[in-house]
Design a protein around this motif. Structure first.
Motif, PDB file in Angstrom:
ATOM      1  N   VAL A 162      26.398  40.525 -36.765  1.00 28.79           N
ATOM      2  CA  VAL A 162      25.606  40.754 -35.550  1.00 28.79           C
ATOM      3  C   VAL A 162      24.357  39.877 -35.599  1.00 28.79           C
ATOM      4  O   VAL A 162      23.595  39.923 -36.567  1.00 28.79           O
ATOM      5  N   PRO A 163      24.091  39.064 -34.585  1.00 23.94           N
ATOM      6  CA  PRO A 163      22.928  38.165 -34.613  1.00 23.94           C
ATOM      7  C   PRO A 163      21.608  38.942 -34.625  1.00 23.94           C
ATOM      8  O   PRO A 163      21.498  40.034 -34.063  1.00 23.94           O
ATOM      9  N   LYS A 164      20.616  38.322 -35.221  1.00 21.36           N
ATOM     10  CA  LYS A 164      19.294  38.935 -35.263  1.00 21.36           C
ATOM     11  C   LYS A 164      18.736  39.149 -33.858  1.00 21.36           C
ATOM     12  O   LYS A 164      17.955  40.084 -33.629  1.00 21.36           O
ATOM     13  N   ALA A 165      19.128  38.306 -32.911  1.00 23.37           N
ATOM     14  CA  ALA A 165      18.674  38.484 -31.535  1.00 23.37           C
ATOM     15  C   ALA A 165      19.080  39.844 -30.980  1.00 23.37           C
ATOM     16  O   ALA A 165      18.416  40.380 -30.087  1.00 23.37           O
ATOM     17  N   LEU A 166      20.152  40.425 -31.532  1.00 22.16           N
ATOM     18  CA  LEU A 166      20.591  41.749 -31.099  1.00 22.16           C
ATOM     19  C   LEU A 166      20.014  42.848 -31.976  1.00 22.16           C
ATOM     20  O   LEU A 166      19.405  43.794 -31.473  1.00 22.16           O
ATOM     21  N   TRP A 167      20.199  42.719 -33.309  1.00 19.72           N
ATOM     22  CA  TRP A 167      19.710  43.822 -34.142  1.00 19.72           C
ATOM     23  C   TRP A 167      18.188  43.860 -34.190  1.00 19.72           C
ATOM     24  O   TRP A 167      17.600  44.934 -34.425  1.00 19.72           O
ATOM     25  N   GLY A 168      17.535  42.729 -33.935  1.00 16.42           N
ATOM     26  CA  GLY A 168      16.075  42.713 -33.916  1.00 16.42           C
ATOM     27  C   GLY A 168      15.468  43.526 -32.790  1.00 16.42           C
ATOM     28  O   GLY A 168      14.276  43.847 -32.816  1.00 16.42           O
ATOM     29  N   ARG A 169      16.270  43.868 -31.785  1.00 18.16           N
ATOM     30  CA  ARG A 169      15.790  44.744 -30.717  1.00 18.16           C
ATOM     31  C   ARG A 169      15.806  46.211 -31.147  1.00 18.16           C
ATOM     32  O   ARG A 169      15.168  47.050 -30.496  1.00 18.16           O
ATOM     33  N   LEU A 170      16.532  46.502 -32.210  1.00 22.88           N
ATOM     34  CA  LEU A 170      16.716  47.884 -32.644  1.00 22.88           C
ATOM     35  C   LEU A 170      15.769  48.286 -33.758  1.00 22.88           C
ATOM     36  O   LEU A 170      15.373  49.449 -33.871  1.00 22.88           O
ATOM     37  N   THR A 171      15.414  47.336 -34.613  1.00 21.69           N
ATOM     38  CA  THR A 171      14.544  47.625 -35.755  1.00 21.69           C
ATOM     39  C   THR A 171      13.736  46.379 -36.068  1.00 21.69           C
ATOM     40  O   THR A 171      14.199  45.254 -35.843  1.00 21.69           O
ATOM     41  N   THR A 172      12.536  46.554 -36.570  1.00 20.43           N
ATOM     42  CA  THR A 172      11.623  45.430 -36.798  1.00 20.43           C
ATOM     43  C   THR A 172      11.602  45.039 -38.269  1.00 20.43           C
ATOM     44  O   THR A 172      11.237  45.857 -39.121  1.00 20.43           O
ATOM     45  N   PRO A 173      11.992  43.811 -38.599  1.00 20.79           N
ATOM     46  CA  PRO A 173      11.946  43.387 -40.004  1.00 20.79           C
ATOM     47  C   PRO A 173      10.535  43.019 -40.434  1.00 20.79           C
ATOM     48  O   PRO A 173       9.661  42.742 -39.612  1.00 20.79           O
TER      49      PRO A 173
END
Length: 284
Positions: free
Chosen positions: A30-41
């Motif tokens: 899953v690209p970071k562009a998607l999972w980055g909307r769910l949780t903040t690294p």
């Protein structure tokens, strides 16, 4: 710490502290562009996780699912994963009036350090079982893999969480599905490892599944959201496809091991497929 009931079964959702893992590895393809909307690294691209052991009282028996995060390897190890040096799960058992000797059964869903790290602890210069009266229940395939690691899983299987229990005879090996107490059933959930198992609670028409790393957090409910840490991702996908319809239709409560925000959820399905929504349990 949270408390709920599944019929006559008392359930306590514990919290053994937080740790940090690479976000890309946690979400696989899953690209970071998607999972980055769910949780903040963080600045190192790590995301915040936790370990959430589950304690079940079935009649007069106490069952502990997962033992805790491993902190034995030392300061460098703890720094890499952002761990403290305390064992919160033992403090929470104490709050419930329990000593490690009060635990009757320990379920190891699998033997990675972030799930089975408190299988043992140092006492008097020796590694001893943390829960000395308990039988530790693990799938035979999982134990075999833990004792013969390869390059992809060697960092996850630490001998100090396994070998002392073999020497002391505390492991009880299972092969497949097993009811360990009335209303408490172990269910193979292969994919993350081939020997992984979850825990099903069924009592008086109510149902709960401890998902193990088949669904590490509620954010991982969508079918393609599979960790790069899974050794057999296509098997994970097939296991999800097998059980998700059952968990949805029968309205199972979901307990995931690593969700730092939401200890409990339920599965739903919409136009974009499966997802999970949080359920708020009692806190005490």
């Amino acid at each position: 710490m949270h408390r709920l009931r599944v019929g006559k079964l008392e359930v306590y959702l514990l919290h053994d502290g937080e740790f940090w893992l690479d976000g890309g590895a946690m979400f696989g393809v899953v690209p970071k562009a998607l999972w980055g909307r769910l949780t903040t690294p963080d600045a190192e691209n790590r995301i915040r996780l936790c370990l959430r052991p589950m304690l079940v009282r079935a009649g007069k028996r106490w069952v502990l699912v997962e033992t805790g995060l491993d902190r034995k390897p030392g300061e460098k190890f703890r720094r890499i994963y952002g761990l403290g040096d305390a064992y919160p799960v033992l403090d929470q058992l104490s709050r419930l009036g329990l000593d490690p000797r009060d635990i009757d059964l320990v379920v190891n869903t699998h033997l990675h350090f972030d799930h089975a790290g408190l299988n043992t602890r140092w006492e008097g210069g020796k590694l001893l079982p943390t829960f000395p009266r308990a039988r530790y229940l693990v799938q035979r395939r999982e134990l075999e893999d833990a004792r013969s690691p390869h390059e992809r899983n060697r960092a996850s299987y630490l001998p100090e969480n396994v070998e002392p229990l073999l020497d002391s005879g505390h492991f009880e090996l299972l092969e497949g599905e097993a009811e360990i107490l009335p209303g408490v059933r172990l269910l193979p959930l292969p994919g993350h490892t081939l020997g992984q198992q979850g825990v099903v609670l069924e009592c008086e028409g109510e149902r709960l599944i401890y998902t193990a790393d088949l669904m590490p957090t509620l954010l991982h409910a969508p079918l393609p959201y599979i960790m790069a840490y899974d050794l057999h991702p296509l098997t994970t996908l097939e296991t999800r496809k097998r059980y998700y319809p059952v968990w949805l239709q029968e309205n199972y409560l979901l307990v995931t091991p690593h969700d730092p925000q939401h200890p409990l959820g339920r599965l739903q399905v919409g136009e974009k497929g499966y997802h999970a929504v949080p359920v708020i349990p009692d806190r005490f």
